[in-house]
Design a protein around this motif. Structure first.
Motif, PDB file in Angstrom:
ATOM      1  N   ASP A 293      35.244  53.600  14.132  1.00  0.00           N
ATOM      2  CA  ASP A 293      33.900  53.144  13.760  1.00  0.00           C
ATOM      3  C   ASP A 293      33.912  52.085  12.654  1.00  0.00           C
ATOM      4  O   ASP A 293      32.851  51.576  12.287  1.00  0.00           O
ATOM      5  N   ALA A 294      35.088  51.787  12.124  1.00  0.00           N
ATOM      6  CA  ALA A 294      35.157  50.821  11.013  1.00  0.00           C
ATOM      7  C   ALA A 294      35.273  49.395  11.551  1.00  0.00           C
ATOM      8  O   ALA A 294      35.723  49.173  12.680  1.00  0.00           O
ATOM      9  N   GLU A 295      34.867  48.431  10.710  1.00  0.00           N
ATOM     10  CA  GLU A 295      35.173  47.021  10.974  1.00  0.00           C
ATOM     11  C   GLU A 295      36.621  46.822  10.561  1.00  0.00           C
ATOM     12  O   GLU A 295      36.932  46.931   9.367  1.00  0.00           O
ATOM     13  N   VAL A 296      37.498  46.566  11.504  1.00  0.00           N
ATOM     14  CA  VAL A 296      38.910  46.371  11.154  1.00  0.00           C
ATOM     15  C   VAL A 296      39.231  44.891  11.261  1.00  0.00           C
ATOM     16  O   VAL A 296      39.050  44.292  12.325  1.00  0.00           O
ATOM     17  N   GLU A 297      39.678  44.304  10.158  1.00  0.00           N
ATOM     18  CA  GLU A 297      40.009  42.883  10.184  1.00  0.00           C
ATOM     19  C   GLU A 297      41.376  42.661   9.569  1.00  0.00           C
ATOM     20  O   GLU A 297      41.911  43.557   8.891  1.00  0.00           O
ATOM     21  N   ALA A 298      41.945  41.476   9.811  1.00  0.00           N
ATOM     22  CA  ALA A 298      43.320  41.238   9.385  1.00  0.00           C
ATOM     23  C   ALA A 298      43.495  39.790   8.966  1.00  0.00           C
ATOM     24  O   ALA A 298      42.775  38.909   9.441  1.00  0.00           O
ATOM     25  N   LEU A 299      44.456  39.570   8.079  1.00  0.00           N
ATOM     26  CA  LEU A 299      44.784  38.198   7.703  1.00  0.00           C
ATOM     27  C   LEU A 299      46.290  38.066   7.525  1.00  0.00           C
ATOM     28  O   LEU A 299      46.992  39.051   7.246  1.00  0.00           O
TER      29      LEU A 299
END
Ligand SMILES: C[S@@+](CC[C@H](N)C(=O)[O-])C[C@H]1O[C@@H](n2cnc3c(N)ncnc32)[C@H](O)[C@@H]1O
Length: 250
Positions: free
Chosen positions: A53-59
């Motif tokens: 349910d989380a916003e998962v982002e990456a860099l």
């Protein structure tokens, strides 16, 4: 240049510390989860599985790695960690096997903790094997003027668990820090060399032409075979120390 396929050759061995790091993060319903220095994104995918349910982002600073991560459906972008601050809703920040490449990363960590929301989790793992024979040998080769590698971008020293614990406790966090030496069982005549080619030797390979790289590889390979003798069954033990810390933001 980072090479996603070379890095992924040892995906299982590299995934274990990530899992053990995440085991100590107790976030139940994070709003945003950020994978800082995500590499090819296969581990970011695990963050999505754990917190659907989380916003998962990456860099990541490598365009090739970000492209590989996007192919897995990861919301990844090219960005340098030194220019990044956690957004105010980043309840979980994970940074696995990245900060050893970032000189001065000790200064970044308190800033990240300060920007994160109260109750947030900052989970970090760094290889801590600068004193191991493999890294002593690489240091010796880099210091040898015949290779002309004076200005090479090499893996820096990392702190011991106590060092990171003090740094983040001083920034108001509650810290769980530890270290583990994994005894990796590698296979093949140049097993340790091939492992190192996926990470530590990358900038050296980029700095040498084909012929010089072949010579470097040959000479370092011979020294590594002495330092890490192959066993009769064709496997080689490669002890690998890693430092972990999970900080709960106060
Ligand atoms: C050993 S890989 C780890 C990848 C992934 N976190 C994992 O555990 O598999 C190191 C990654 O750090 C990235 N990296 C190194 N320096 C960086 C920086 N200054 N900013 C962002 N990413 C960086 C590299 O591009 C590479 O993808």
């Amino acid at each position: 240049m980072w090479d996603p396929s070379q890095y992924l050759r040892y995906a299982d061995e590299r995934a274990r510390p990530f899992a053990e790091l995440l085991n100590r993060v107790d976030a139940e319903n994070p709003r945003r989860v950020v994978d800082v220095g995500c590499g090819p994104g296969h581990l970011t995918a695990r963050l999505r599985e754990r917190w659907p349910d989380a916003e998962v982002e990456a860099l990541d600073s490598s365009p090739d790695m970000v492209a590989a991560a996007r192919k897995l459906g990861v919301d990844a972008r090219v960005q340098d960690v030194r220019e990044w601050l956690p957004p105010a809703d980043a309840d979980v920040v994970v940074c696995n096997a990245v900060l050893q490449w970032v000189p001065g990363h000790e200064k970044l960590l308190p800033r990240w903790a300060e920007a994160m929301p109260s109750g947030g989790w900052l989970a970090v793992q760094v290889p801590g094997h600068q004193k191991s024979p493999s890294h002593q040998l690489i240091g010796e080769f880099i210091g040898d003027p015949q290779w002309g590698l004076g200005g090479i971008d090499q893996v820096r020293d990392v702190l011991d668990p106590v060092g990171y614990a003090e740094l983040l406790e001083d920034a108001g966090c509650t810290v769980d820090a530890w270290e583990t030496t994994y005894l990796q069982r590698l296979t093949g005549r140049d097993a340790v060399l091939e492992w190192l080619e996926g990470t530590t030797l990358r900038p050296i390979r980029a700095a040498l032409n084909e012929q010089r790289w072949a010579e470097f590889r040959e000479q370092l390979g011979a020294r590594l075979r002495d330092a890490y003798p192959m066993r009769e069954d064709g496997t080689t033990w490669f002890p690998f120390r890693r430092v972990f810390f999970v900080a709960r933001v106060g």
